[in-house]
Design a protein around this motif. Sequence first.
Motif, mmCIF file in Angstrom:
data_model
loop_
_atom_site.group_PDB
_atom_site.id
_atom_site.type_symbol
_atom_site.label_atom_id
_atom_site.label_comp_id
_atom_site.label_asym_id
_atom_site.label_seq_id
_atom_site.Cartn_x
_atom_site.Cartn_y
_atom_site.Cartn_z
ATOM 1 N N VAL A 158 0.919 -1.267 -0.073
ATOM 2 C CA VAL A 158 -0.026 -0.116 0.025
ATOM 3 C C VAL A 158 0.907 1.181 -0.056
ATOM 4 C CG1 VAL A 158 -1.713 1.099 1.239
ATOM 5 C CG2 VAL A 158 -1.960 -1.220 0.934
ATOM 6 N N ARG A 159 2.132 1.268 0.877
ATOM 7 C CA ARG A 159 2.900 2.333 0.861
ATOM 8 C C ARG A 159 4.067 1.892 0.347
ATOM 9 N NH1 ARG A 159 0.326 3.326 6.006
ATOM 10 N NH2 ARG A 159 -1.240 4.836 5.723
ATOM 11 N N THR A 160 4.979 2.614 -0.142
ATOM 12 C CA THR A 160 6.390 2.346 -0.565
ATOM 13 C C THR A 160 7.544 3.599 -0.603
ATOM 14 O OG1 THR A 160 6.143 2.680 -2.892
ATOM 15 C CG2 THR A 160 5.621 0.482 -1.958
ATOM 16 N N ALA A 161 8.653 3.019 -0.246
ATOM 17 C CA ALA A 161 9.775 4.126 -0.147
ATOM 18 C C ALA A 161 10.832 3.373 -0.753
ATOM 19 C CB ALA A 161 9.790 4.611 1.083
ATOM 20 N N VAL A 162 11.881 4.226 -1.271
ATOM 21 C CA VAL A 162 13.133 3.535 -1.892
ATOM 22 C C VAL A 162 14.416 4.462 -1.027
ATOM 23 C CG1 VAL A 162 14.673 3.087 -3.601
ATOM 24 C CG2 VAL A 162 12.120 3.097 -3.975
ATOM 25 N N MET A 163 15.112 3.522 -0.352
ATOM 26 C CA MET A 163 16.367 3.987 0.115
ATOM 27 C C MET A 163 17.759 3.193 0.010
ATOM 28 S SD MET A 163 15.100 4.955 4.069
ATOM 29 C CE MET A 163 13.628 5.831 4.541
ATOM 30 N N ASP A 164 18.478 3.995 -0.711
ATOM 31 C CA ASP A 164 19.760 3.357 -1.116
ATOM 32 C C ASP A 164 19.893 1.788 -1.459
ATOM 33 O OD1 ASP A 164 20.766 5.815 -0.741
ATOM 34 O OD2 ASP A 164 21.578 5.328 1.381
ATOM 35 N N GLY A 165 19.061 1.469 -2.649
ATOM 36 C CA GLY A 165 18.941 -0.027 -2.801
ATOM 37 C C GLY A 165 17.962 -0.860 -2.037
ATOM 38 N N TRP A 166 17.080 -0.022 -1.226
ATOM 39 C CA TRP A 166 16.085 -1.016 -0.577
ATOM 40 C C TRP A 166 14.861 -0.514 -0.977
ATOM 41 C CZ3 TRP A 166 17.301 -5.211 2.557
ATOM 42 C CH2 TRP A 166 18.667 -5.409 2.706
ATOM 43 N N LEU A 167 13.945 -1.352 -1.174
ATOM 44 C CA LEU A 167 12.350 -0.983 -1.542
ATOM 45 C C LEU A 167 11.628 -1.264 0.035
ATOM 46 C CD1 LEU A 167 9.977 -0.315 -3.207
ATOM 47 C CD2 LEU A 167 10.016 -2.676 -3.956
ATOM 48 N N LEU A 168 11.283 -0.306 0.399
ATOM 49 C CA LEU A 168 10.271 -0.466 1.858
ATOM 50 C C LEU A 168 8.954 -0.646 1.514
ATOM 51 C CD1 LEU A 168 13.135 0.748 2.605
ATOM 52 C CD2 LEU A 168 12.126 1.988 3.980
ATOM 53 N N ARG A 169 8.454 -1.684 1.968
ATOM 54 C CA ARG A 169 7.072 -1.822 1.609
ATOM 55 C C ARG A 169 5.936 -1.947 3.055
ATOM 56 N NH1 ARG A 169 5.580 -4.965 -2.919
ATOM 57 N NH2 ARG A 169 5.134 -6.795 -1.672
ATOM 58 N N SER A 170 4.898 -1.197 3.109
ATOM 59 C CA SER A 170 4.467 -1.250 4.372
ATOM 60 C C SER A 170 2.640 -1.291 3.864
ATOM 61 C CB SER A 170 4.547 0.232 4.898
ATOM 62 O OG SER A 170 3.634 0.437 5.969
ATOM 63 N N SER A 171 2.079 -2.227 4.449
ATOM 64 C CA SER A 171 0.676 -2.549 4.201
ATOM 65 C C SER A 171 0.003 -2.828 5.670
ATOM 66 C CB SER A 171 0.306 -3.656 3.343
ATOM 67 O OG SER A 171 1.027 -3.408 2.146
ATOM 68 N N GLY A 172 0.141 -1.912 6.559
ATOM 69 C CA GLY A 172 -0.786 -2.255 7.783
ATOM 70 C C GLY A 172 -0.282 -3.500 8.784
ATOM 71 N N GLY A 173 0.874 -3.985 8.312
ATOM 72 C CA GLY A 173 1.000 -5.126 8.883
ATOM 73 C C GLY A 173 0.739 -6.637 8.436
ATOM 74 N N TYR A 174 -0.116 -6.604 7.384
ATOM 75 C CA TYR A 174 -0.763 -7.519 6.646
ATOM 76 C C TYR A 174 0.245 -8.383 5.819
ATOM 77 C CZ TYR A 174 -3.320 -11.090 4.137
ATOM 78 O OH TYR A 174 -3.672 -12.167 3.487
ATOM 79 N N THR A 175 0.991 -9.408 6.476
ATOM 80 C CA THR A 175 1.945 -10.096 5.579
ATOM 81 C C THR A 175 3.299 -9.589 5.838
ATOM 82 O OG1 THR A 175 1.888 -9.488 3.300
ATOM 83 C CG2 THR A 175 0.431 -11.194 4.131
ATOM 84 N N LYS A 176 4.381 -10.263 6.066
ATOM 85 C CA LYS A 176 5.748 -9.886 6.247
ATOM 86 C C LYS A 176 5.975 -9.399 4.653
ATOM 87 C CE LYS A 176 7.132 -12.206 10.176
ATOM 88 N NZ LYS A 176 5.758 -12.986 10.362
ATOM 89 N N ARG A 177 5.777 -9.919 3.540
ATOM 90 C CA ARG A 177 5.988 -9.828 2.470
ATOM 91 C C ARG A 177 5.779 -8.407 1.995
ATOM 92 N NH1 ARG A 177 3.843 -13.819 -2.255
ATOM 93 N NH2 ARG A 177 4.387 -15.242 -0.800
ATOM 94 N N ALA A 178 4.506 -7.867 2.607
ATOM 95 C CA ALA A 178 3.981 -6.483 1.925
ATOM 96 C C ALA A 178 4.408 -5.562 2.895
ATOM 97 C CB ALA A 178 2.750 -6.611 1.696
ATOM 98 N N ASN A 179 5.291 -5.929 3.974
ATOM 99 C CA ASN A 179 5.625 -5.008 5.093
ATOM 100 C C ASN A 179 7.126 -5.084 5.538
ATOM 101 O OD1 ASN A 179 3.106 -3.673 6.353
ATOM 102 N ND2 ASN A 179 2.446 -5.975 5.751
ATOM 103 N N SER A 180 7.956 -5.329 4.542
ATOM 104 C CA SER A 180 9.262 -5.749 4.726
ATOM 105 C C SER A 180 10.248 -4.694 3.899
ATOM 106 C CB SER A 180 9.591 -6.656 4.561
ATOM 107 O OG SER A 180 8.921 -7.653 3.465
#
Length: 244
Positions: A18-40
Amino acid sequence: MASVARLEQRSFNAWPAVRTAVMDGWLLRSSGGYTKRANSANAVQAGTLLDEGLLQAIEAWYARQQLPAIFRLSPLADAQCDALLAARGYALVEPSRFLLRHGTPADCQLPAVPVEPRCTPAWLAGYAQASGLAAQQQPWHQRIVDGIGGQCGYATVEQGGRSVAWGLAVLERGDAGLYDVVVAPECRRQGLGRQLVCGLLQWAAAQGAQQVDLQVRGGNQVAEQLYASLGFVPVYGYHYRVQR
């Protein structure tokens, strides 16, 4: 590593956060804590590094989402990343494998499975009940599914006039990924999972997909045996490091 990067990118697109950000080669993913895949946090290129300053910035980003920092460490992350996170007390959890299947499903001759191009309230409700999703998780699951930009196939297996298994295939650049594969708990070990996956494979082949991938948590022997019997082979492993 090029093939790993491509598979990772396909997975990010097919199961969007649902939300993303990019930091120095890392894609940050956030979705309210539902599944680690979408929140890591995920490395997006080979040899991605992590230092103290970057770690603090990533932790702060997740803190603003009111979530713990979680790193999903694929082969794209340098081994130093895992060592740093371990030294900082991050717990290692859920070693998993990325599986891949080549070719069309000529060996899947089970009864046809209805596959719809759009998600329906009945599909969402059935998946949620079979998966044991808590009420607060269900809106986040729907937001992830609604955010998928690729062509989708939503499969439902019926038995005795009621829905008993659900699964999702997403077409991404000519190949497909399988997600949300679940059988109702009281109907497991009856071959319904095989019927479901075969139906999704048949749908993917009809769309022209030459490869189908999925991700499975290590230790799930029933799922691993099913996927191996259908021609899926491990390509690489990954695991999570969770902030404590």
